[in-house]
Design a protein around this motif. Structure first.
Motif, PDB file in Angstrom:
ATOM      1  N   UNK A   1       0.814  -1.217   0.000  1.00  0.00           N
ATOM      2  CA  UNK A   1       0.000   0.000   0.000  1.00  0.00           C
ATOM      3  C   UNK A   1       0.845   1.263   0.000  1.00  0.00           C
ATOM      4  N   UNK A   2       2.157   1.117   0.292  1.00  0.00           N
ATOM      5  CA  UNK A   2       2.988   2.306   0.359  1.00  0.00           C
ATOM      6  C   UNK A   2       4.451   1.888   0.318  1.00  0.00           C
ATOM      7  N   UNK A   3       5.291   2.749  -0.232  1.00  0.00           N
ATOM      8  CA  UNK A   3       6.734   2.544  -0.138  1.00  0.00           C
ATOM      9  C   UNK A   3       7.412   3.912  -0.179  1.00  0.00           C
ATOM     10  N   UNK A   4       8.617   3.971   0.367  1.00  0.00           N
ATOM     11  CA  UNK A   4       9.405   5.194   0.276  1.00  0.00           C
ATOM     12  C   UNK A   4      10.878   4.835   0.383  1.00  0.00           C
TER      13      UNK A   4
ATOM     14  N   UNK B   1      15.180   1.164   1.243  1.00  0.00           N
ATOM     15  CA  UNK B   1      13.802   1.191   0.773  1.00  0.00           C
ATOM     16  C   UNK B   1      12.930   0.620   1.879  1.00  0.00           C
ATOM     17  N   UNK B   2      11.782   1.210   2.097  1.00  0.00           N
ATOM     18  CA  UNK B   2      10.807   0.723   3.067  1.00  0.00           C
ATOM     19  C   UNK B   2       9.514   0.453   2.308  1.00  0.00           C
ATOM     20  N   UNK B   3       9.056  -0.809   2.369  1.00  0.00           N
ATOM     21  CA  UNK B   3       7.814  -1.194   1.700  1.00  0.00           C
ATOM     22  C   UNK B   3       6.828  -1.652   2.763  1.00  0.00           C
TER      23      UNK B   3
ATOM     24  N   UNK C   1      -0.437  -4.783   9.201  1.00  0.00           N
ATOM     25  CA  UNK C   1       0.539  -4.175   8.306  1.00  0.00           C
ATOM     26  C   UNK C   1       1.935  -4.414   8.857  1.00  0.00           C
ATOM     27  N   UNK C   2       2.878  -4.743   7.970  1.00  0.00           N
ATOM     28  CA  UNK C   2       4.290  -4.855   8.341  1.00  0.00           C
ATOM     29  C   UNK C   2       5.103  -4.043   7.349  1.00  0.00           C
TER      30      UNK C   2
ATOM     31  N   UNK D   1      10.652  -4.872  -7.769  1.00  0.00           N
ATOM     32  CA  UNK D   1      10.677  -5.624  -6.511  1.00  0.00           C
ATOM     33  C   UNK D   1       9.598  -6.696  -6.561  1.00  0.00           C
ATOM     34  N   UNK D   2       9.982  -7.893  -6.160  1.00  0.00           N
ATOM     35  CA  UNK D   2       9.039  -9.012  -6.060  1.00  0.00           C
ATOM     36  C   UNK D   2       9.123  -9.559  -4.641  1.00  0.00           C
TER      37      UNK D   2
END
Length: 137
Positions: A56-59, A67-69, A107-108, A121-122
């Motif tokens: 739902x989000x990444x930055x 990277x944070x997913x 959420x994690x 990214x997979x």
């Protein structure tokens, strides 16, 4: 002559019984293996149909090159995130996760270190469910 026919008949009958006993046990074992494989297939299909994990989000954290997913589980399966895999441009990478398990409606966050850029990214969940995302820093 009569005794030799009797002995031959007994030998043929006993060897036939032994042969059919071996064939029967092999048949029963193979049917059991097929039944077990079918049960595992049904369970795997059930797990995949009830898996709904989404990004739902990444930055990108430029100060630490991480990277944070953020993943959300909208399905009914519980995942042990230590069994998941993260691939960046097709290569397996080491990652950290904010919680060991991903429960339904939870959420994690997954973090991995890569330099700034554009990546495919997979994320592969333990049951084989895959999530694809193109991330750009």
């Amino acid at each position: 002559m009569g005794f030799s026919y009797t002995v031959a008949a007994v030998i043929m009958l006993s060897s036939t019984l032994i042969f059919f006993g071996i064939v029967y046990t092999s048949y029963v074992q193979s049917n059991e293996n097929l039944a077990n494989a079918n049960q595992k297939l049904v369970k795997n299909i059930y797990d995949l149909e009830n898996t709904r994990v989404s990004i739902y989000d990444y930055y990108y954290n430029s100060s630490s090159s991480y990277f944070v997913i953020n993943l959300t589980n909208n399905g009914s399966q519980v995942f042990n995130m230590s069994l998941a895999n993260v691939l960046v441009n097709g290569s397996l990478v080491k990652f950290n996760v904010s919680g060991q398990f991903l429960f339904p409606l939870q959420t994690v966050s997954i973090t991995f270190k890569e330099p700034a850029g554009s990546y495919a990214v997979e994320i592969v969940m333990p049951d084989g469910y895959e999530i694809f995302k193109k991330v750009v820093s």
